[in-house]
Design a protein around this motif. Structure first.
Motif, mmCIF file in Angstrom:
data_model
loop_
_atom_site.group_PDB
_atom_site.id
_atom_site.type_symbol
_atom_site.label_atom_id
_atom_site.label_comp_id
_atom_site.label_asym_id
_atom_site.label_seq_id
_atom_site.Cartn_x
_atom_site.Cartn_y
_atom_site.Cartn_z
ATOM 1 N N ASN A 9 0.831 -1.214 0.000
ATOM 2 C CA ASN A 9 0.000 0.000 0.000
ATOM 3 C C ASN A 9 0.863 1.260 0.000
ATOM 4 O O ASN A 9 0.379 2.338 -0.261
ATOM 5 C CB ASN A 9 -1.023 0.015 1.147
ATOM 6 C CG ASN A 9 -0.395 -0.043 2.506
ATOM 7 O OD1 ASN A 9 0.674 0.515 2.743
ATOM 8 N ND2 ASN A 9 -1.047 -0.722 3.427
ATOM 9 N N HIS A 10 2.178 1.108 0.288
ATOM 10 C CA HIS A 10 3.065 2.263 0.202
ATOM 11 C C HIS A 10 4.512 1.816 0.042
ATOM 12 O O HIS A 10 4.926 0.777 0.561
ATOM 13 C CB HIS A 10 2.961 3.156 1.445
ATOM 14 C CG HIS A 10 3.516 4.519 1.198
ATOM 15 N ND1 HIS A 10 4.800 4.872 1.521
ATOM 16 C CD2 HIS A 10 2.980 5.612 0.606
ATOM 17 C CE1 HIS A 10 5.030 6.122 1.155
ATOM 18 N NE2 HIS A 10 3.937 6.596 0.596
ATOM 19 N N TYR A 11 5.273 2.619 -0.715
ATOM 20 C CA TYR A 11 6.703 2.393 -0.924
ATOM 21 C C TYR A 11 7.389 3.752 -0.874
ATOM 22 O O TYR A 11 6.877 4.727 -1.424
ATOM 23 C CB TYR A 11 6.940 1.756 -2.302
ATOM 24 C CG TYR A 11 8.399 1.709 -2.699
ATOM 25 C CD1 TYR A 11 9.201 0.639 -2.318
ATOM 26 C CD2 TYR A 11 8.979 2.729 -3.425
ATOM 27 C CE1 TYR A 11 10.544 0.599 -2.664
ATOM 28 C CE2 TYR A 11 10.319 2.704 -3.775
ATOM 29 C CZ TYR A 11 11.089 1.632 -3.394
ATOM 30 O OH TYR A 11 12.425 1.594 -3.732
ATOM 31 N N LEU A 12 8.555 3.810 -0.220
ATOM 32 C CA LEU A 12 9.334 5.047 -0.143
ATOM 33 C C LEU A 12 10.817 4.732 -0.192
ATOM 34 O O LEU A 12 11.307 3.849 0.525
ATOM 35 C CB LEU A 12 9.021 5.800 1.164
ATOM 36 C CG LEU A 12 9.937 6.989 1.491
ATOM 37 C CD1 LEU A 12 9.764 8.119 0.483
ATOM 38 C CD2 LEU A 12 9.673 7.480 2.900
ATOM 39 N N MET B 112 14.944 1.664 2.204
ATOM 40 C CA MET B 112 13.661 1.534 1.511
ATOM 41 C C MET B 112 12.618 1.151 2.557
ATOM 42 O O MET B 112 12.910 0.379 3.469
ATOM 43 C CB MET B 112 13.723 0.435 0.452
ATOM 44 C CG MET B 112 14.595 0.745 -0.706
ATOM 45 S SD MET B 112 14.504 -0.613 -1.903
ATOM 46 C CE MET B 112 15.814 -0.103 -3.006
ATOM 47 N N TYR B 113 11.418 1.697 2.400
ATOM 48 C CA TYR B 113 10.337 1.414 3.338
ATOM 49 C C TYR B 113 9.156 0.827 2.581
ATOM 50 O O TYR B 113 8.708 1.399 1.580
ATOM 51 C CB TYR B 113 9.912 2.687 4.070
ATOM 52 C CG TYR B 113 11.039 3.283 4.869
ATOM 53 C CD1 TYR B 113 11.322 2.817 6.148
ATOM 54 C CD2 TYR B 113 11.844 4.283 4.333
ATOM 55 C CE1 TYR B 113 12.378 3.341 6.883
ATOM 56 C CE2 TYR B 113 12.902 4.817 5.054
ATOM 57 C CZ TYR B 113 13.162 4.340 6.327
ATOM 58 O OH TYR B 113 14.216 4.853 7.041
ATOM 59 N N PHE B 114 8.673 -0.305 3.066
ATOM 60 C CA PHE B 114 7.549 -1.011 2.460
ATOM 61 C C PHE B 114 6.435 -1.150 3.493
ATOM 62 O O PHE B 114 6.699 -1.443 4.660
ATOM 63 C CB PHE B 114 7.964 -2.426 2.041
ATOM 64 C CG PHE B 114 9.032 -2.478 0.993
ATOM 65 C CD1 PHE B 114 8.706 -2.546 -0.355
ATOM 66 C CD2 PHE B 114 10.375 -2.479 1.349
ATOM 67 C CE1 PHE B 114 9.697 -2.614 -1.322
ATOM 68 C CE2 PHE B 114 11.376 -2.542 0.387
ATOM 69 C CZ PHE B 114 11.027 -2.605 -0.952
ATOM 70 N N SER B 115 5.214 -0.979 3.049
ATOM 71 C CA SER B 115 4.039 -1.227 3.873
ATOM 72 C C SER B 115 3.049 -1.969 2.994
ATOM 73 O O SER B 115 2.827 -1.575 1.845
ATOM 74 C CB SER B 115 3.446 0.088 4.364
ATOM 75 O OG SER B 115 2.265 -0.144 5.092
ATOM 76 N N GLY B 116 2.492 -3.054 3.516
ATOM 77 C CA GLY B 116 1.573 -3.817 2.683
ATOM 78 C C GLY B 116 0.839 -4.890 3.446
ATOM 79 O O GLY B 116 0.843 -4.919 4.685
ATOM 80 N N GLN B 117 0.215 -5.769 2.682
ATOM 81 C CA GLN B 117 -0.636 -6.820 3.236
ATOM 82 C C GLN B 117 -0.012 -8.184 2.966
ATOM 83 O O GLN B 117 0.429 -8.457 1.847
ATOM 84 C CB GLN B 117 -2.021 -6.756 2.595
ATOM 85 C CG GLN B 117 -2.690 -5.394 2.681
ATOM 86 C CD GLN B 117 -2.728 -4.832 4.086
ATOM 87 O OE1 GLN B 117 -2.168 -3.777 4.346
ATOM 88 N NE2 GLN B 117 -3.364 -5.548 5.002
ATOM 89 N N ILE B 118 -0.008 -9.033 4.006
ATOM 90 C CA ILE B 118 0.554 -10.381 3.910
ATOM 91 C C ILE B 118 -0.490 -11.399 4.377
ATOM 92 O O ILE B 118 -1.476 -11.047 5.015
ATOM 93 C CB ILE B 118 1.845 -10.523 4.737
ATOM 94 C CG1 ILE B 118 1.583 -10.159 6.205
ATOM 95 C CG2 ILE B 118 2.969 -9.682 4.145
ATOM 96 C CD1 ILE B 118 2.741 -10.445 7.139
#
Length: 188
Positions: free
Chosen positions: A61-64, A73-79
């Protein structure tokens, strides 16, 4: 220095619709501390070829990334539930290794060519380390399922990854034919 930051559409990642043109991102492979986080989300559509499925560790849902060779690198998501259990165990344990091996792809839609393209991706798996803030690792997993996509059951996770001391490469693109190669990490 420019940033590469993208808000990504989790719903579109899980339920791809050809008439919707929002950014989509997936983590394709990931190992943390030598433990494989399985690519068990098996019905994720490839935005470039929507008739083909991708196997993914996570729908993002987000990458930076600040685009510097030493920037995290920063990752946010669904697992998946199984991966949530594995990550929760890692968070609760005393991780002696914080090495991360991972591969991902961020897709964007080009309104001129009317097709999706890869806007951020490595040519091969990247080698990193879970970022630390003081003694705290930048690795988090939710206890409760997310409700944006009801099925399959999925959980939010976040991770910050800094590069290992080796030179690695990834591609950034602003359109299908407009690409630039960037370095991530330096030889130690």
């Amino acid at each position: 220095m420019p940033k590469f930051s993208r808000s990504l559409d989790v719903y579109q990642g899980f339920n791809f619709k050809k008439d919707k043109q929002s950014n989509v991102g997936v983590i394709l492979t990931m190992k943390i501390a030598g433990k494989e986080i399985k690519a068990d989300l098996e019905t994720i559509k490839n935005p470039e070829k929507p008739t083909e499925d991708l196997k993914a560790v996570a729908v993002l849902n987000h990458y930076l990334w600040d685009t510097g060779a030493t920037d995290s690198m920063y990752f946010s998501g669904q697992i998946s539930t199984a991966n949530r259990q594995l990550l929760a165990m890692l968070v609760l344990s005393d991780m002696t290794s914080i090495e991360v091996e991972f591969n991902y792809t961020i897709y964007q839609y080009d309104p001129l060519e009317k097709k999706y393209f890869k806007s951020n991706f490595p040519s091969k798996a990247l080698m990193g380390l879970v970022e630390k803030s003081g003694d705290e690792l930048k690795l988090m997993v939710a206890d409760d399922p997310d409700d944006e996509v009801a099925s399959p059951q999925n959980f939010t996770f976040q991770i910050g990854i800094k590069p290992q001391p080796q030179e690695q490469q990834l591609t950034l693109a602003s359109a299908p034919q407009m690409k630039v190669e960037k370095k991530w990490g330096f030889k130690g």
